[in-house]
Design a protein around this motif. Structure first.
Motif, PDB file in Angstrom:
ATOM      1  N   ASP A  57     -22.563  -2.337 -52.827  1.00 17.02           N
ATOM      2  CA  ASP A  57     -21.770  -3.509 -52.441  1.00 17.02           C
ATOM      3  C   ASP A  57     -20.784  -3.922 -53.544  1.00 17.02           C
ATOM      4  OD1 ASP A  57     -23.944  -4.291 -53.965  1.00 17.02           O
ATOM      5  OD2 ASP A  57     -24.338  -6.110 -52.834  1.00 17.02           O
ATOM      6  N   CYS A  58     -20.364  -2.952 -54.347  1.00 14.54           N
ATOM      7  CA  CYS A  58     -19.261  -3.107 -55.306  1.00 14.54           C
ATOM      8  C   CYS A  58     -19.551  -4.042 -56.479  1.00 14.54           C
ATOM      9  CB  CYS A  58     -17.987  -3.532 -54.579  1.00 14.54           C
ATOM     10  SG  CYS A  58     -17.458  -2.333 -53.328  1.00 14.54           S
ATOM     11  N   PHE A  59     -20.756  -3.972 -57.023  1.00 14.69           N
ATOM     12  CA  PHE A  59     -21.093  -4.667 -58.257  1.00 14.69           C
ATOM     13  C   PHE A  59     -21.357  -3.635 -59.331  1.00 14.69           C
ATOM     14  CE2 PHE A  59     -21.883  -8.136 -55.412  1.00 14.69           C
ATOM     15  CZ  PHE A  59     -21.748  -9.290 -56.167  1.00 14.69           C
ATOM     16  N   GLU A  60     -20.994  -3.957 -60.579  1.00  9.80           N
ATOM     17  CA  GLU A  60     -21.386  -3.151 -61.726  1.00  9.80           C
ATOM     18  C   GLU A  60     -22.488  -3.925 -62.427  1.00  9.80           C
ATOM     19  OE1 GLU A  60     -19.214  -0.399 -64.828  1.00  9.80           O
ATOM     20  OE2 GLU A  60     -18.799  -2.510 -65.233  1.00  9.80           O
ATOM     21  N   CYS A  61     -23.615  -3.258 -62.653  1.00  9.99           N
ATOM     22  CA  CYS A  61     -24.784  -3.922 -63.225  1.00  9.99           C
ATOM     23  C   CYS A  61     -25.193  -3.255 -64.529  1.00  9.99           C
ATOM     24  CB  CYS A  61     -25.958  -3.859 -62.245  1.00  9.99           C
ATOM     25  SG  CYS A  61     -25.624  -4.643 -60.667  1.00  9.99           S
ATOM     26  N   SER A  62     -25.887  -4.022 -65.346  1.00  9.61           N
ATOM     27  CA  SER A  62     -26.447  -3.491 -66.582  1.00  9.61           C
ATOM     28  C   SER A  62     -27.852  -4.059 -66.761  1.00  9.61           C
ATOM     29  CB  SER A  62     -25.567  -3.840 -67.777  1.00  9.61           C
ATOM     30  OG  SER A  62     -25.480  -5.239 -67.938  1.00  9.61           O
ATOM     31  N   CYS A  63     -28.691  -3.275 -67.430  1.00 10.26           N
ATOM     32  CA  CYS A  63     -30.075  -3.658 -67.655  1.00 10.26           C
ATOM     33  C   CYS A  63     -30.290  -3.904 -69.144  1.00 10.26           C
ATOM     34  CB  CYS A  63     -31.002  -2.532 -67.177  1.00 10.26           C
ATOM     35  SG  CYS A  63     -32.750  -2.780 -67.554  1.00 10.26           S
ATOM     36  N   SER A  64     -30.828  -5.074 -69.458  1.00  8.96           N
ATOM     37  CA  SER A  64     -31.186  -5.385 -70.847  1.00  8.96           C
ATOM     38  C   SER A  64     -32.635  -5.860 -70.859  1.00  8.96           C
ATOM     39  CB  SER A  64     -30.274  -6.474 -71.418  1.00  8.96           C
ATOM     40  OG  SER A  64     -30.561  -7.723 -70.824  1.00  8.96           O
ATOM     41  N   ARG A  65     -33.176  -6.091 -72.018  1.00  9.03           N
ATOM     42  CA  ARG A  65     -34.561  -6.577 -72.116  1.00  9.03           C
ATOM     43  C   ARG A  65     -34.697  -8.005 -71.582  1.00  9.03           C
ATOM     44  NH1 ARG A  65     -37.868  -2.959 -74.001  1.00  9.03           N
ATOM     45  NH2 ARG A  65     -37.057  -1.293 -75.297  1.00  9.03           N
ATOM     46  N   SER A  87      -6.185  -9.803 -45.277  1.00  4.25           N
ATOM     47  CA  SER A  87      -6.727  -8.915 -46.314  1.00  4.25           C
ATOM     48  C   SER A  87      -7.898  -8.138 -45.712  1.00  4.25           C
ATOM     49  CB  SER A  87      -7.173  -9.697 -47.544  1.00  4.25           C
ATOM     50  OG  SER A  87      -8.250 -10.546 -47.225  1.00  4.25           O
ATOM     51  N   ILE A  88      -7.926  -6.851 -45.992  1.00  4.54           N
ATOM     52  CA  ILE A  88      -8.966  -5.958 -45.459  1.00  4.54           C
ATOM     53  C   ILE A  88      -9.664  -5.304 -46.636  1.00  4.54           C
ATOM     54  CG2 ILE A  88      -9.420  -3.928 -44.041  1.00  4.54           C
ATOM     55  CD1 ILE A  88      -6.818  -4.619 -42.498  1.00  4.54           C
ATOM     56  N   PHE A  89     -11.009  -5.434 -46.675  1.00  5.52           N
ATOM     57  CA  PHE A  89     -11.791  -4.870 -47.782  1.00  5.52           C
ATOM     58  C   PHE A  89     -12.240  -3.456 -47.441  1.00  5.52           C
ATOM     59  CE2 PHE A  89     -15.695  -4.384 -50.359  1.00  5.52           C
ATOM     60  CZ  PHE A  89     -15.126  -4.574 -51.601  1.00  5.52           C
ATOM     61  N   ASN A  90     -12.018  -2.527 -48.383  1.00  2.00           N
ATOM     62  CA  ASN A  90     -12.458  -1.145 -48.238  1.00  2.00           C
ATOM     63  C   ASN A  90     -13.692  -0.969 -49.122  1.00  2.00           C
ATOM     64  OD1 ASN A  90     -12.900   1.628 -48.597  1.00  2.00           O
ATOM     65  ND2 ASN A  90     -10.745   2.100 -48.292  1.00  2.00           N
ATOM     66  N   LYS A  91     -14.863  -0.866 -48.506  1.00  3.71           N
ATOM     67  CA  LYS A  91     -16.111  -0.773 -49.261  1.00  3.71           C
ATOM     68  C   LYS A  91     -16.260   0.569 -49.995  1.00  3.71           C
ATOM     69  CE  LYS A  91     -20.700  -2.606 -48.823  1.00  3.71           C
ATOM     70  NZ  LYS A  91     -21.683  -3.214 -47.977  1.00  3.71           N
ATOM     71  N   GLU A  92     -15.552   1.577 -49.539  1.00  4.23           N
ATOM     72  CA  GLU A  92     -15.596   2.884 -50.208  1.00  4.23           C
ATOM     73  C   GLU A  92     -14.899   2.841 -51.569  1.00  4.23           C
ATOM     74  OE1 GLU A  92     -17.152   5.781 -49.090  1.00  4.23           O
ATOM     75  OE2 GLU A  92     -17.995   4.422 -47.592  1.00  4.23           O
ATOM     76  N   THR A  93     -13.757   2.145 -51.629  1.00  3.64           N
ATOM     77  CA  THR A  93     -12.979   2.090 -52.873  1.00  3.64           C
ATOM     78  C   THR A  93     -13.142   0.758 -53.610  1.00  3.64           C
ATOM     79  OG1 THR A  93     -11.021   1.242 -51.718  1.00  3.64           O
ATOM     80  CG2 THR A  93     -11.226   3.654 -51.934  1.00  3.64           C
ATOM     81  N   CYS A  94     -13.851  -0.191 -52.993  1.00  7.09           N
ATOM     82  CA  CYS A  94     -14.053  -1.530 -53.564  1.00  7.09           C
ATOM     83  C   CYS A  94     -12.721  -2.214 -53.867  1.00  7.09           C
ATOM     84  CB  CYS A  94     -14.918  -1.476 -54.817  1.00  7.09           C
ATOM     85  SG  CYS A  94     -16.582  -0.868 -54.509  1.00  7.09           S
ATOM     86  N   THR A  95     -11.787  -2.116 -52.917  1.00 13.70           N
ATOM     87  CA  THR A  95     -10.479  -2.739 -53.073  1.00 13.70           C
ATOM     88  C   THR A  95     -10.075  -3.440 -51.776  1.00 13.70           C
ATOM     89  OG1 THR A  95      -9.352  -0.721 -52.357  1.00 13.70           O
ATOM     90  CG2 THR A  95      -9.644  -1.023 -54.738  1.00 13.70           C
ATOM     91  N   TYR A  96      -9.181  -4.414 -51.935  1.00 16.59           N
ATOM     92  CA  TYR A  96      -8.576  -5.083 -50.787  1.00 16.59           C
ATOM     93  C   TYR A  96      -7.187  -4.535 -50.569  1.00 16.59           C
ATOM     94  CZ  TYR A  96     -11.981  -8.882 -50.298  1.00 16.59           C
ATOM     95  OH  TYR A  96     -13.106  -9.624 -50.067  1.00 16.59           O
ATOM     96  N   GLU A  97      -6.788  -4.471 -49.318  1.00 16.62           N
ATOM     97  CA  GLU A  97      -5.410  -4.172 -48.967  1.00 16.62           C
ATOM     98  C   GLU A  97      -4.940  -5.346 -48.117  1.00 16.62           C
ATOM     99  OE1 GLU A  97      -2.691  -0.622 -47.076  1.00 16.62           O
ATOM    100  OE2 GLU A  97      -4.818  -0.650 -46.624  1.00 16.62           O
ATOM    101  N   VAL A  98      -3.749  -5.843 -48.400  1.00 11.06           N
ATOM    102  CA  VAL A  98      -3.188  -6.951 -47.626  1.00 11.06           C
ATOM    103  C   VAL A  98      -2.073  -6.378 -46.757  1.00 11.06           C
ATOM    104  CG1 VAL A  98      -2.084  -9.204 -47.721  1.00 11.06           C
ATOM    105  CG2 VAL A  98      -3.805  -8.594 -49.437  1.00 11.06           C
TER     106      VAL A  98
END
Length: 115
Positions: A57-65, A87-98
């Protein structure tokens, strides 16, 4: 000329790089009393401390202690003609096109993005 360059430098440093939507989850053991070996994501997958990953779902995550930190990796268009365009969201590229509402082959100018 030096004053102009100094102003440009100050401006470039003061411009906000990102206004992404983020969340943080504290680490919790799977079972009370268990040793915490890493971070479990929302799908139950274990990630090692110090690792990074992207979600479907287009999030970048990191794991810490301390826990899991996740932020969106996309920007949302807000400055465009909302009566004429959509605006149309493309879940494959995680971008919007207007694009124009009546003709999706025509793009619309975007003047402001957040995220």
């Amino acid at each position: 000329m030096k004053t102009f360059l100094a102003c440009l430098l100050v401006l470039s440093v003061s411009v906000e790089v990102s206004n992404a939507a983020c969340y943080f989850e504290l680490l919790k053991p799977v079972n009370p009393g268990d040793e915490i070996k890493g971070c479990y994501d929302s799908k139950g997958e274990l990630h090692e401390f110090g690792s990074r990953w992207k979600t479907a779902d287009c999030f970048e995550c990191s794991c810490s202690r301390e826990g899991i930190n996740c932020c969106t990796i996309y920007s949302t268009p807000v400055g465009y003609d909302k009566e004429k365009c959509v605006s149309i969201f493309n879940k494959e590229t995680c971008t919007y096109e207007v694009v124009e509402k009546n003709d999706h082959s025509k793009t619309c100018p975007v003047h402001e993005m957040v995220g």
